[in-house]
Design an enzyme around this catalytic site. Structure first.
Site, PDB file in Angstrom:
ATOM      1  N   THR A  66       0.840  -1.194   0.000  1.00  0.00           N
ATOM      2  CA  THR A  66       0.000   0.000   0.000  1.00  0.00           C
ATOM      3  C   THR A  66       0.877   1.246   0.000  1.00  0.00           C
ATOM      4  O   THR A  66       2.109   1.164  -0.148  1.00  0.00           O
ATOM      5  CB  THR A  66      -1.047  -0.050   1.146  1.00  0.00           C
ATOM      6  OG1 THR A  66      -1.948   1.041   0.973  1.00  0.00           O
ATOM      7  CG2 THR A  66      -0.423   0.000   2.525  1.00  0.00           C
ATOM      8  N   LYS A  70       3.404   1.376  -3.851  1.00  0.00           N
ATOM      9  CA  LYS A  70       2.755   0.637  -4.946  1.00  0.00           C
ATOM     10  C   LYS A  70       3.497   0.736  -6.282  1.00  0.00           C
ATOM     11  O   LYS A  70       3.479  -0.212  -7.063  1.00  0.00           O
ATOM     12  CB  LYS A  70       1.313   1.109  -5.120  1.00  0.00           C
ATOM     13  CG  LYS A  70       0.370   0.569  -4.052  1.00  0.00           C
ATOM     14  CD  LYS A  70      -1.051   1.022  -4.353  1.00  0.00           C
ATOM     15  CE  LYS A  70      -2.065   0.215  -3.576  1.00  0.00           C
ATOM     16  NZ  LYS A  70      -3.427   0.447  -4.022  1.00  0.00           N
ATOM     17  N   ASN A  91      -0.292  -4.002  -5.983  1.00  0.00           N
ATOM     18  CA  ASN A  91      -0.818  -4.052  -4.612  1.00  0.00           C
ATOM     19  C   ASN A  91      -0.679  -5.444  -4.002  1.00  0.00           C
ATOM     20  O   ASN A  91      -1.010  -5.641  -2.834  1.00  0.00           O
ATOM     21  CB  ASN A  91      -2.281  -3.571  -4.543  1.00  0.00           C
ATOM     22  CG  ASN A  91      -3.257  -4.636  -4.978  1.00  0.00           C
ATOM     23  OD1 ASN A  91      -2.968  -5.412  -5.879  1.00  0.00           O
ATOM     24  ND2 ASN A  91      -4.397  -4.695  -4.325  1.00  0.00           N
ATOM     25  N   ASP A 106      -6.718  -4.301  -7.326  1.00  0.00           N
ATOM     26  CA  ASP A 106      -7.674  -3.210  -7.060  1.00  0.00           C
ATOM     27  C   ASP A 106      -8.740  -3.143  -8.148  1.00  0.00           C
ATOM     28  O   ASP A 106      -9.918  -2.924  -7.874  1.00  0.00           O
ATOM     29  CB  ASP A 106      -6.952  -1.860  -6.994  1.00  0.00           C
ATOM     30  CG  ASP A 106      -6.114  -1.705  -5.737  1.00  0.00           C
ATOM     31  OD1 ASP A 106      -6.512  -2.237  -4.693  1.00  0.00           O
ATOM     32  OD2 ASP A 106      -5.056  -1.048  -5.798  1.00  0.00           O
ATOM     33  N   GLY A 133      -4.620   8.282  -8.308  1.00  0.00           N
ATOM     34  CA  GLY A 133      -4.067   6.925  -8.275  1.00  0.00           C
ATOM     35  C   GLY A 133      -5.132   5.850  -8.383  1.00  0.00           C
ATOM     36  O   GLY A 133      -4.998   4.905  -9.178  1.00  0.00           O
ATOM     37  N   ALA A 134      -6.208   5.976  -7.626  1.00  0.00           N
ATOM     38  CA  ALA A 134      -7.250   4.937  -7.637  1.00  0.00           C
ATOM     39  C   ALA A 134      -7.961   4.877  -8.985  1.00  0.00           C
ATOM     40  O   ALA A 134      -8.382   3.807  -9.431  1.00  0.00           O
ATOM     41  CB  ALA A 134      -8.259   5.202  -6.518  1.00  0.00           C
ATOM     42  N   ARG A 155     -11.428  18.611 -11.878  1.00  0.00           N
ATOM     43  CA  ARG A 155     -11.323  20.065 -11.667  1.00  0.00           C
ATOM     44  C   ARG A 155     -10.188  20.669 -12.505  1.00  0.00           C
ATOM     45  O   ARG A 155     -10.150  21.862 -12.715  1.00  0.00           O
ATOM     46  CB  ARG A 155     -11.090  20.362 -10.184  1.00  0.00           C
ATOM     47  CG  ARG A 155      -9.774  19.835  -9.625  1.00  0.00           C
ATOM     48  CD  ARG A 155      -9.559  20.284  -8.203  1.00  0.00           C
ATOM     49  NE  ARG A 155      -8.450  19.574  -7.566  1.00  0.00           N
ATOM     50  CZ  ARG A 155      -8.092  19.769  -6.310  1.00  0.00           C
ATOM     51  NH1 ARG A 155      -8.736  20.620  -5.559  1.00  0.00           N
ATOM     52  NH2 ARG A 155      -7.085  19.081  -5.797  1.00  0.00           N
ATOM     53  N   GLY A 248     -17.448   1.876  -1.412  1.00  0.00           N
ATOM     54  CA  GLY A 248     -16.160   1.242  -1.687  1.00  0.00           C
ATOM     55  C   GLY A 248     -15.814   0.021  -0.851  1.00  0.00           C
ATOM     56  O   GLY A 248     -14.731  -0.555  -1.022  1.00  0.00           O
TER      57      GLY A 248
HETATM   58  P1  NAP Z   1      -5.394  10.815  -5.263  1.00  0.00           P
HETATM   59  O1  NAP Z   1      -4.371  10.072  -6.054  1.00  0.00           O
HETATM   60  O2  NAP Z   1      -4.984  11.894  -4.362  1.00  0.00           O
HETATM   61  O3  NAP Z   1      -6.434  11.393  -6.371  1.00  0.00           O
HETATM   62  C1  NAP Z   1      -7.520  12.105  -6.019  1.00  0.00           C
HETATM   63  C2  NAP Z   1      -8.244  12.697  -7.247  1.00  0.00           C
HETATM   64  O4  NAP Z   1      -9.255  13.499  -6.699  1.00  0.00           O
HETATM   65  C3  NAP Z   1      -7.413  13.609  -8.134  1.00  0.00           C
HETATM   66  O5  NAP Z   1      -7.931  13.628  -9.428  1.00  0.00           O
HETATM   67  C4  NAP Z   1      -7.583  14.960  -7.452  1.00  0.00           C
HETATM   68  O6  NAP Z   1      -7.489  16.056  -8.308  1.00  0.00           O
HETATM   69  C5  NAP Z   1      -9.023  14.862  -7.011  1.00  0.00           C
HETATM   70  N1  NAP Z   1      -9.218  15.694  -5.826  1.00  0.00           N
HETATM   71  C6  NAP Z   1      -8.619  15.572  -4.625  1.00  0.00           C
HETATM   72  N2  NAP Z   1      -9.054  16.536  -3.795  1.00  0.00           N
HETATM   73  C7  NAP Z   1      -9.917  17.292  -4.504  1.00  0.00           C
HETATM   74  C8  NAP Z   1     -10.682  18.438  -4.199  1.00  0.00           C
HETATM   75  N3  NAP Z   1     -10.646  19.017  -2.985  1.00  0.00           N
HETATM   76  N4  NAP Z   1     -11.465  18.952  -5.163  1.00  0.00           N
HETATM   77  C9  NAP Z   1     -11.490  18.400  -6.369  1.00  0.00           C
HETATM   78  N5  NAP Z   1     -10.784  17.294  -6.737  1.00  0.00           N
HETATM   79  C10 NAP Z   1     -10.011  16.762  -5.790  1.00  0.00           C
HETATM   80  O7  NAP Z   1      -6.253   9.835  -4.384  1.00  0.00           O
HETATM   81  P2  NAP Z   1      -6.550   8.296  -4.664  1.00  0.00           P
HETATM   82  O8  NAP Z   1      -5.438   7.467  -4.136  1.00  0.00           O
HETATM   83  O9  NAP Z   1      -6.919   8.158  -6.085  1.00  0.00           O
HETATM   84  O10 NAP Z   1      -7.792   8.005  -3.693  1.00  0.00           O
HETATM   85  C11 NAP Z   1      -9.039   8.637  -3.896  1.00  0.00           C
HETATM   86  C12 NAP Z   1     -10.084   8.077  -2.950  1.00  0.00           C
HETATM   87  O11 NAP Z   1     -10.315   6.713  -3.256  1.00  0.00           O
HETATM   88  C13 NAP Z   1      -9.714   8.117  -1.475  1.00  0.00           C
HETATM   89  O12 NAP Z   1     -10.853   8.544  -0.759  1.00  0.00           O
HETATM   90  C14 NAP Z   1      -9.403   6.684  -1.131  1.00  0.00           C
HETATM   91  O13 NAP Z   1      -9.700   6.359   0.204  1.00  0.00           O
HETATM   92  C15 NAP Z   1     -10.340   5.942  -2.071  1.00  0.00           C
HETATM   93  N6  NAP Z   1      -9.866   4.575  -2.397  1.00  0.00           N
HETATM   94  C16 NAP Z   1     -10.688   3.533  -2.131  1.00  0.00           C
HETATM   95  C17 NAP Z   1     -10.283   2.251  -2.434  1.00  0.00           C
HETATM   96  C18 NAP Z   1     -11.174   1.076  -2.129  1.00  0.00           C
HETATM   97  O14 NAP Z   1     -10.684  -0.063  -2.132  1.00  0.00           O
HETATM   98  N7  NAP Z   1     -12.440   1.267  -1.887  1.00  0.00           N
HETATM   99  C19 NAP Z   1      -9.030   2.035  -3.032  1.00  0.00           C
HETATM  100  C20 NAP Z   1      -8.222   3.137  -3.306  1.00  0.00           C
HETATM  101  C21 NAP Z   1      -8.652   4.423  -2.980  1.00  0.00           C
HETATM  102  P3  NAP Z   1      -6.116  16.874  -8.500  1.00  0.00           P
HETATM  103  O15 NAP Z   1      -5.250  15.964  -9.299  1.00  0.00           O
HETATM  104  O16 NAP Z   1      -6.552  18.094  -9.223  1.00  0.00           O
HETATM  105  O17 NAP Z   1      -5.579  17.139  -7.134  1.00  0.00           O
END
Ligand code: NAP
Length: 282
Positions: A66, A70, A91, A106, A133-134, A155, A248
């Site tokens: 994690t 990754k 992962n 994932d 990333g997700a 955005r 999720g």
């Molecule tokens: P990440 O890499 O930080 O990506 C987040 C995305 O959301 C980016 O496109 C980012 O845009 C956008 N974002 C973040 N904050 C924002 C805001 N305030 N307003 C508008 N857009 C925003 O995060 P991630 O690793 O992909 O994870 C995202 C979510 O998925 C988390 O809540 C995580 O817990 C969840 N998740 C769940 C699982 C599961 O198994 N269920 C697995 C993985 C992740 P910018 O690029 O413009 O910042």
């Protein structure tokens, strides 16, 4: 009972104390009655190579990977499965007598929640909110399922464009600003709308991606990959507008089930893993 014959499994990350993987994996291991033990292993970034060598030397059967390892773990493995290579993240590592192979489960966890509900995506449009990333695993899963177009509604379109281009050899991936008219058009025709941003996650539960529900296809299935809280504001609004929804939890349990299957060959009890997850979250 842990004995000298018990095979070791774990999860490496930094920090790792928050990880729910030990709870869900050990629940499934117990339910299946197989002789494995799964623990959380804190590995600081500067110790990753030493940790991988150590786990191999200790003959761990495998481990989950994690944040923040990754992508960094990929060059340390003997082989990386095609899906993990394309997603750009491993992962799950399987140790076959010292040969380490990296996988990404994932995307299988994500797709599992759609497949179990018989959500048909071939030839359809899916809109993803966010492109981090997700989203990479989500895009791959959707393209594998034959989705005709994956729209990244974000955005910052300029930031998401390279991601769309990276996946374009595998299918149609486009980008739009999430408050533009172009995005409203995509929402009107989409069969699936997925939140992959952290907006609405605990503790900032009032946050929500800017979706005008009057523009969303009323038949669209709505998925939030967040699992804390169980119902985000985004999912609540979707449900109140008559959409079928999922959070999720099943994705998280599902990626774990697919990993356990790779290590042990058994088909884990997904329901038992989800139940353990829900109890841990409560
Ligand atoms: P990440 O890499 O930080 O990506 C987040 C995305 O959301 C980016 O496109 C980012 O845009 C956008 N974002 C973040 N904050 C924002 C805001 N305030 N307003 C508008 N857009 C925003 O995060 P991630 O690793 O992909 O994870 C995202 C979510 O998925 C988390 O809540 C995580 O817990 C969840 N998740 C769940 C699982 C599961 O198994 N269920 C697995 C993985 C992740 P910018 O690029 O413009 O910042």
């Amino acid at each position: 009972m842990i004995t000298g014959k018990t095979q070791n499994l774990g999860v490496i990350g930094w920090p790792i104390a928050h990880s729910l993987s030990p709870v869900i994996q050990n629940a499934a291991i117990k339910e299946a009655g197989v002789d494995y033990n799964y623990t959380a292993l804190p590995v600081a970034p500067e110790n990753l190579a030493a940790a991988v060598a150590g786990l191999k030397a200790l003959n761990y059967r495998g481990w989950n990977v994690t944040i923040p390892h990754k992508a960094a773990i990929m060059p340390l493995l003997d082989e990386v499965d095609k899906a993990a290579e394309i997603i750009g993240a491993v992962n799950t590592v399987v140790n076959d007598d010292g040969r380490l192979t990296g996988y990404n489960t994932d995307y299988l966890g994500f797709m599992g929640a759609l497949n179990s509900r018989k959500i048909e995506l071939a030839g359809k449009t899916a809109v993803l909110l966010g492109a981090g990333g997700a989203a990479r695993a989500v895009i791959w899963g959707l393209l594998q399922a034959g989705t005709a177009e994956v729209v990244l509604a974000v955005r910052n379109p300029a930031k998401a464009q390279p991601l769309a281009e990276e996946f374009s050899p595998y299918g149609k991936v486009t980008v739009c600003h999430w408050t533009e008219d172009l995005c409203a058009e995509q929402l009107k025709k989409c069969s699936l709308l997925v939140n992959t941003t952290p907006l609405g996650m605990t503790p900032k539960v009032e946050a929500c991606p800017p979706v005008d529900w009057s523009t969303v296809n009323p038949a669209a299935f709505v998925y939030d990959i967040i699992y804390t809280p169980a119902e985000t504001r985004f999912l609540r609004e979707a449900r109140e507008h008559g959409h079928a929804v999922v959070n999720g939890e099943e994705m998280l349990a599902g990626q774990g089930a697919e990993a356990l299957k790779l290590w042990t060959g058994i088909q884990p009890d997904l329901g038992c893993m989800q139940k353990a997850l829900r109890q841990a979250l409560a």
